[in-house]
Design a protein around this motif. Structure first.
Motif, mmCIF file in Angstrom:
data_model
loop_
_atom_site.group_PDB
_atom_site.id
_atom_site.type_symbol
_atom_site.label_atom_id
_atom_site.label_comp_id
_atom_site.label_asym_id
_atom_site.label_seq_id
_atom_site.Cartn_x
_atom_site.Cartn_y
_atom_site.Cartn_z
ATOM 1 N N ASP A 68 0.791 -1.240 0.109
ATOM 2 C CA ASP A 68 0.025 -0.037 -0.080
ATOM 3 C C ASP A 68 0.805 1.419 -0.117
ATOM 4 O OD1 ASP A 68 1.037 -0.428 2.561
ATOM 5 O OD2 ASP A 68 -0.960 0.236 3.614
ATOM 6 N N GLY A 69 1.996 1.376 -0.391
ATOM 7 C CA GLY A 69 3.139 2.286 -0.371
ATOM 8 C C GLY A 69 3.891 2.334 0.603
ATOM 9 N N GLY A 107 0.498 10.299 3.657
ATOM 10 C CA GLY A 107 -0.010 8.800 3.711
ATOM 11 C C GLY A 107 -1.620 8.509 3.713
ATOM 12 N N ASP A 108 -1.921 7.494 4.250
ATOM 13 C CA ASP A 108 -3.183 7.175 3.802
ATOM 14 C C ASP A 108 -4.291 7.941 4.969
ATOM 15 O OD1 ASP A 108 -2.939 6.068 6.676
ATOM 16 O OD2 ASP A 108 -2.728 4.012 5.798
ATOM 17 N N ASP A 150 -4.508 7.508 8.007
ATOM 18 C CA ASP A 150 -4.617 6.957 9.397
ATOM 19 C C ASP A 150 -3.249 7.052 10.140
ATOM 20 O OD1 ASP A 150 -7.141 6.551 8.954
ATOM 21 O OD2 ASP A 150 -7.134 4.508 8.079
ATOM 22 N N HIS A 172 -1.234 4.192 12.597
ATOM 23 C CA HIS A 172 -1.264 2.755 12.954
ATOM 24 C C HIS A 172 -0.200 2.471 14.241
ATOM 25 C CE1 HIS A 172 -3.023 1.861 8.995
ATOM 26 N NE2 HIS A 172 -2.325 3.187 8.794
ATOM 27 N N ARG A 200 1.216 4.848 7.005
ATOM 28 C CA ARG A 200 1.264 3.815 5.836
ATOM 29 C C ARG A 200 0.865 4.596 4.507
ATOM 30 N NH1 ARG A 200 1.801 -1.621 7.342
ATOM 31 N NH2 ARG A 200 1.430 -2.202 5.351
ATOM 32 N N GLY A 201 1.104 3.989 3.577
ATOM 33 C CA GLY A 201 0.465 4.795 2.203
ATOM 34 C C GLY A 201 1.253 5.774 1.745
ATOM 35 N N ARG A 228 -5.611 1.038 14.465
ATOM 36 C CA ARG A 228 -5.706 1.975 13.429
ATOM 37 C C ARG A 228 -6.862 3.044 13.739
ATOM 38 N NH1 ARG A 228 -6.266 0.261 7.116
ATOM 39 N NH2 ARG A 228 -6.187 2.236 6.129
ATOM 40 N N SER A 287 -8.468 6.635 12.932
ATOM 41 C CA SER A 287 -8.551 7.778 11.518
ATOM 42 C C SER A 287 -8.160 9.145 12.272
ATOM 43 C CB SER A 287 -10.223 7.455 11.345
ATOM 44 O OG SER A 287 -10.756 8.173 12.495
ATOM 45 N N GLY A 330 -2.477 -4.397 2.359
ATOM 46 C CA GLY A 330 -1.235 -3.630 2.863
ATOM 47 C C GLY A 330 0.249 -4.592 2.552
#
Length: 433
Positions: free
Chosen positions: A44-45, A73-74, A76, A78, A88-89, A281, A283, A349
Motif C-alpha cells: 500500500d506504499g 500517507g493514507d 490514518d 497505525h 502507511r501509504g 488503526r 482515523s 497492505g
C-alpha cells in the motif's frame, strides 16, 4: 525491500552525521526494521515507523503526526505493539519532507539512534496512584543516555527496553532490558537479575544493553534480541553484573519479579482516560478527538490503546470527554470484545498475506462475540505483531481459509480449520473446549 531516504533529507533540518570512527556494531548489519528515516516498501506504499519512547507525544507532536498522515500517507495512524506509530501509504520520495516535519517538533532527537529508541513504560505511571514510583524521570534519562551512546547505535530496531513502575504491566512484555520499581526506592534490572538504586536505574539499563552488544560481538553472533544470544544460561547476567561493578553501580542479586502484561482498562482511570483502538488503526477524526480530550500529552500503549492524561479536570469533564471518544469509535467499555482481538496489517497492505485479516476479524467478532482466549489474526506464517501469553492463533491459509490453534503455556492444541470468518464460532468452540 528498503527505500533509502537519507540522501533526500535537508541536512540543515537534522543532527550532524557521525564521525567516521563511529561505526555501528556488527549486529546492525542486515537489520531491515523500518524507521522514520528508513522507509519500508509495502503493497500500500511506503511505511514509516516513528519511535515514541514511553509512547508519549505532546499535543503539538500529535497534531504534527496527524498532519503528516493526511498530507503524505493514507490519513490514518497505525499503533504498534510497542507503543509506536506507523504511517502507511506514503508516496515514494517523501522521506525528506517527513523527516523535516518530525524534526521540527522534536521527534528526531538523534538521526543515528532513531530506530533504537524502543522504550515501553507503564502508561498510567503517575496518573492513578498505582505503581511504586513515577517512571517518567527514568524515561527521560534513558532516552537521553541512549541517544548519547555511540555503542547503542549497534542495537537493532527490534531491541526493547521496558520501564515498569512496579505494577508489573510492561515487565510482562518480554523486553530485552527491563527495569522495575521495587517500592523501597530501588529498581530490579534484567538482564543481571539485580536490584540497583532508583537513581542508577536508567544508566544501569544502558549498561545492560551495551553489555549485550559486547557479548554478541565477542561471540561473532548476529543477534537482534537478548533471547537469541548464544550464551549458557545465566552468563549474560554475570557479564552485566561485572560491567555494573566496573561502572561503580552498586547492586544486589535478586530473582525476577512476576509481570502480568495487562494494559490499562478502558474508561476513566485515576486522572486519565483510557481508550482501546480496534486493531490499532486510528482515523484522522479519532486522532483529533484524542488530542482535544488531552491536557498536555497522549500516551500510546503497547496494547494498542491510548491513555489521555486529564490532570486537574473535573469529573464531569472526564465523563464528557470519554463519551466523545466513544462517539468517535474508540473502545471505552472495559468488557468490550475488541480488547481480545488483534491482527497484523494483512491484505491489501502486505503482499505476503493470504487474506484481509482485519476485515475478517471484524466480521467474525460480529458473529462470535467475546472469545474465551484472545485472538490474533495473522496473514502469513511470519505472524507479525503477535502477542505474548495465551491466545488463539488464527492463521490465514493460501486457500482463503484459516487455521486455528491455541498457543498457551501448556503448549499448542490440535489444529482446527475454518473456511472463513463466519465459521469461526464452531472452530473456536473446538479449540477452547
Amino acid at each position: 525491500m528498503i527505500v533509502g531516504m537519507l540522501t533526500a533529507m535537508p541536512t540543515a533540518d537534522l543532527p550532524p552525521s557521525p564521525s567516521p570512527q563511529a561505526t555501528p556494531a556488527a549486529g546492525d548489519r542486515g537489520d531491515a526494521c523500518p524507521g522514520a528515516l528508513r522507509l519500508h516498501t509495502a503493497d500500500d506504499g511506503a511505511l514509516a515507523r516513528i519511535r515514541l519512547p514511553g509512547g508519549i507525544l505532546t499535543i503539538g507532536q500529535a497534531e504534527a503526526l496527524g498532519r503528516a498522515a493526511l498530507r503524505l500517507g493514507d490519513g490514518d495512524l497505525h499503533l504498534t505493539s510497542r507503543g509506536n506509530v506507523q504511517l502507511r501509504g506514503l508516496a515514494a520520495g517523501c522521506g525528506g519532507e517527513l523527516a523535516a516535519a518530525l524534526d521540527a517538533v522534536g521527534l528526531l532527537p538523534s538521526r543515528e539512534h532513531e530506530r533504537v529508541r524502543n522504550i515501553v513504560a507503564s502508561p498510567l505511571s503517575g496518573l492513578d496512584g498505582g505503581g511504586a514510583q513515577d517512571v517518567r524521570p527514568w524515561l527521560t534519562a534513558l532516552d537521553a543516555a541512549l541517544c548519547a551512546s555511540e555503542a547503542a547505535r549497534g542495537l537493532s530496531g527490534r531491541f526493547l527496553f521496558a520501564l515498569d513502575d512496579g505494577r508489573g504491566d510492561v515487565a510482562g512484555l518480554g523486553a530485552d532490558v527491563t527495569v522495575r520499581a521495587t517500592g523501597d526506592g530501588r529498581a530490579w534490572l534484567g538482564p543481571g537479575s539485580v536490584r540497583v538504586s532508583a537513581v542508577d536505574a536508567p544508566r544501569a539499563a544502558l549498561v545492560a544493553a551495551e553489555t549485550f552488544l559486547e557479548a554478541a560481538r565477542s561471540h561473532g553472533a548476529r543477534t537482534w534480541r537478548v533471547s537469541e544470544l548464544p550464551l549458557p544460561q545465566g552468563e549474560l547476567d554475570h557479564l552485566v553484573r561485572d560491567r555494573l561493578t566496573a561502572e561503580g553501580i552498586a547492586q544486589e542479586v535478586r530473582p525476577e519479579p512476576v509481570g502480568s502484561a495487562d494494559g490499562p482498562p478502558p474508561g476513566i482511570v485515576g486522572e486519565a482516560l483510557s481508550a482501546h483502538v480496534p486493531l490499532g488503526r486510528l482515523s484522522a477524526l479519532q486522532w483529533e478527538a484524542l488530542t482535544v480530550a488531552a491536557d498536555t500529552e497522549l500516551r500510546l500503549t503497547p496494547w494498542r490503546g491510548v491513555v489521555v492524561p486529564t490532570v486537574g479536570a473535573t469529573a464531569a469533564r472526564r465523563v464528557e470527554s470519554l463519551e466523545r471518544l466513544r462517539g468517535a469509535g474508540l473502545v471505552t467499555d472495559p468488557v468490550s470484545s475488541w480488547l481480545r482481538v488483534g491482527a497484523c496489517i494483512g491484505r491489501p497492505g502486505c503482499a505476503k498475506a493470504h487474506g484481509d485479516v482485519r476485515a475478517d476479524a471484524a466480521r467474525a467478532l460480529e458473529s462470535t462475540g467475546r472469545p474465551a482466549l484472545p485472538l490474533y489474526w495473522s496473514g502469513c506464517e511470519r505472524r507479525c505483531g503477535h502477542p505474548r501469553g495465551d491466545h488463539v492463533d488464527v492463521l490465514a491459509t493460501p486457500d482463503g481459509g484459516y487455521r486455528l490453534s491455541a498457543a498457551t503455556t501448556a503448549g499448542t492444541t490440535r489444529t482446527v480449520s475454518a473456511a472463513g470468518p463466519f465459521q469461526m464460532g464452531a472452530a473456536l468452540a473446538a479449540i477452547t473446549s
